[in-house]
Design a protein around this motif. Structure first.
Motif, PDB file in Angstrom:
ATOM      1  N   MET A   1       0.816  -1.206   0.000  1.00  0.00           N
ATOM      2  CA  MET A   1       0.000   0.000   0.000  1.00  0.00           C
ATOM      3  C   MET A   1       0.853   1.260   0.000  1.00  0.00           C
TER       4      MET A   1
ATOM      5  N   GLN B   1       3.456   1.769  -1.786  1.00  0.00           N
ATOM      6  CA  GLN B   1       4.102   1.991  -3.070  1.00  0.00           C
ATOM      7  C   GLN B   1       3.849   3.423  -3.519  1.00  0.00           C
TER       8      GLN B   1
ATOM      9  N   ARG C   1      -4.128   6.346  -8.456  1.00  0.00           N
ATOM     10  CA  ARG C   1      -3.841   4.936  -8.744  1.00  0.00           C
ATOM     11  C   ARG C   1      -4.245   4.018  -7.585  1.00  0.00           C
ATOM     12  N   LEU C   2      -4.145   4.522  -6.343  1.00  0.00           N
ATOM     13  CA  LEU C   2      -4.518   3.701  -5.187  1.00  0.00           C
ATOM     14  C   LEU C   2      -6.026   3.683  -4.945  1.00  0.00           C
TER      15      LEU C   2
ATOM     16  N   THR D   1      -8.162   0.494  -5.443  1.00  0.00           N
ATOM     17  CA  THR D   1      -7.632  -0.792  -5.009  1.00  0.00           C
ATOM     18  C   THR D   1      -8.442  -1.355  -3.844  1.00  0.00           C
ATOM     19  N   ALA D   2      -8.475  -2.658  -3.755  1.00  0.00           N
ATOM     20  CA  ALA D   2      -9.282  -3.332  -2.731  1.00  0.00           C
ATOM     21  C   ALA D   2      -8.815  -2.967  -1.328  1.00  0.00           C
ATOM     22  N   GLU D   3      -7.506  -2.915  -1.112  1.00  0.00           N
ATOM     23  CA  GLU D   3      -7.002  -2.605   0.232  1.00  0.00           C
ATOM     24  C   GLU D   3      -7.359  -1.185   0.637  1.00  0.00           C
ATOM     25  N   ASN D   4      -7.198  -0.245  -0.289  1.00  0.00           N
ATOM     26  CA  ASN D   4      -7.552   1.147   0.011  1.00  0.00           C
ATOM     27  C   ASN D   4      -9.028   1.255   0.377  1.00  0.00           C
ATOM     28  N   GLN D   5      -9.885   0.651  -0.424  1.00  0.00           N
ATOM     29  CA  GLN D   5     -11.320   0.726  -0.168  1.00  0.00           C
ATOM     30  C   GLN D   5     -11.696   0.050   1.145  1.00  0.00           C
TER      31      GLN D   5
END
Length: 299
Positions: free
Chosen positions: A1, A3, A9-10, A13-17
């Protein structure tokens, strides 16, 4: 995360959400110093950015909205133009306010973290970037978490162009090459043409006897330069009626590797204007230090 990527771009993403969706996720992001992204909803009268993270209201104080805002090296317009767009941040606090939890955010710290990495990268490092603004002298890009840099006009491609809009459009996701880091100014100098292939790599895509399309990039008394690819111009005999920017069809008379020249014959000027098409990249990662357009691309 963590990166380092251009803003936006983030966001999907599934982790961000997942981390944005609950108070527990925000706690975890704060404790682990994970950079998140969400859309800035408004800039209030105090020039603080306001966001909504799931069910939690969030505020990004003015001085935390970007590196350089406090000392004036970053203009206020850089803050105002983030409204309605993704911003990267670290969660710095979850505090009670009027009976509710408000998240405290810092984009500045996320950028400081990114600069610490970027300013120590070796020359030639390939970076993801997003085009943010086009000016006659170059293309401004986001090279990570909203950190701005610029690709000068002459460094965009080997084939000469009149304006960066001949090659890029705002919001386009591209790659760039780190030419030089200037830690004392907290700046990174960029290039782009090194990623578009050597003469030999580009010429290998064409053959004598073919008729292809190209774009007129120069009209001189002794001939007309036509771009077959961003890093591959060819020369046709002068004919009246052609102008820089025309899209044309050309016949390839000869490809001369020993002289790195391509001889063309103009066939026709096409009715439709030249389009800004995505570049074909020969390199999208790693390092291109020592790249030589007239020789071989280093591995």
């Amino acid at each position: 995360m963590n990166q380092i990527l251009p803003e936006g771009r983030l966001l999907p993403t599934a982790e961000n959400q997942a981390l944005l969706s609950s108070l527990e996720g925000l706690h975890a992001a704060m404790e682990r110093q994970i950079v998140l992204e969400s859309v800035a909803l408004r800039c209030d009268r105090g020039h603080n950015l306001r966001l909504r993270l799931g069910e939690v209201d969030a505020v990004m104080p003015h001085g935390e909205c970007a590196v350089g805002l406090e000392d004036g090296t970053t203009r206020e317009i850089a803050l105002l133009t983030r409204v309605g767009k993704p911003v990267a941040f670290l969660v710095t606090g979850l505090v009670g306010e009027d009976g509710r939890i408000v998240a405290q955010l810092s984009r500045r710290l996320a950028q400081e973290q990114a600069l610490e990495v970027l300013l120590n990268l070796p020359t030639g490092t390939v970076l993801p970037a997003t085009v943010t603004r086009l000016e006659p002298f170059g293309a401004f890009v986001d090279i990570g978490r909203g950190i701005p840099s610029m690709i000068p006009l002459g460094a965009i491609s080997v084939a000469r162009i009149r304006h960066p809009s001949d090659r890029f459009y705002t919001g386009q996701e591209i790659f760039a090459v780190l030419q030089q880091a200037v830690p004392e100014q907290r700046r990174l100098l960029l290039s782009h043409k090194e990623l578009l292939g050597t003469w030999a790599e580009n010429a290998a895509r064409f053959a004598p006897g073919e008729t292809v399309t190209g774009i007129v990039r120069g009209v001189l008394d002794y001939g007309i330069f036509v771009e077959l690819a961003p890093n591959l111009p060819g020369l046709a005999e002068y004919l009246p009626g052609y102008e820089v920017g025309d899209q044309v069809s050309v016949y390839i008379k000869a490809i001369l590797p020993e002289r790195q020249k391509i001889k063309l014959l103009l066939i026709d000027r096409l009715n439709h204007p030249a389009q800004c098409t995505p570049p074909t990249y020969f390199v999208t990662e790693g390092n291109v230090a020592g790249w030589d357009y007239h020789g071989a691309t280093p591995s």
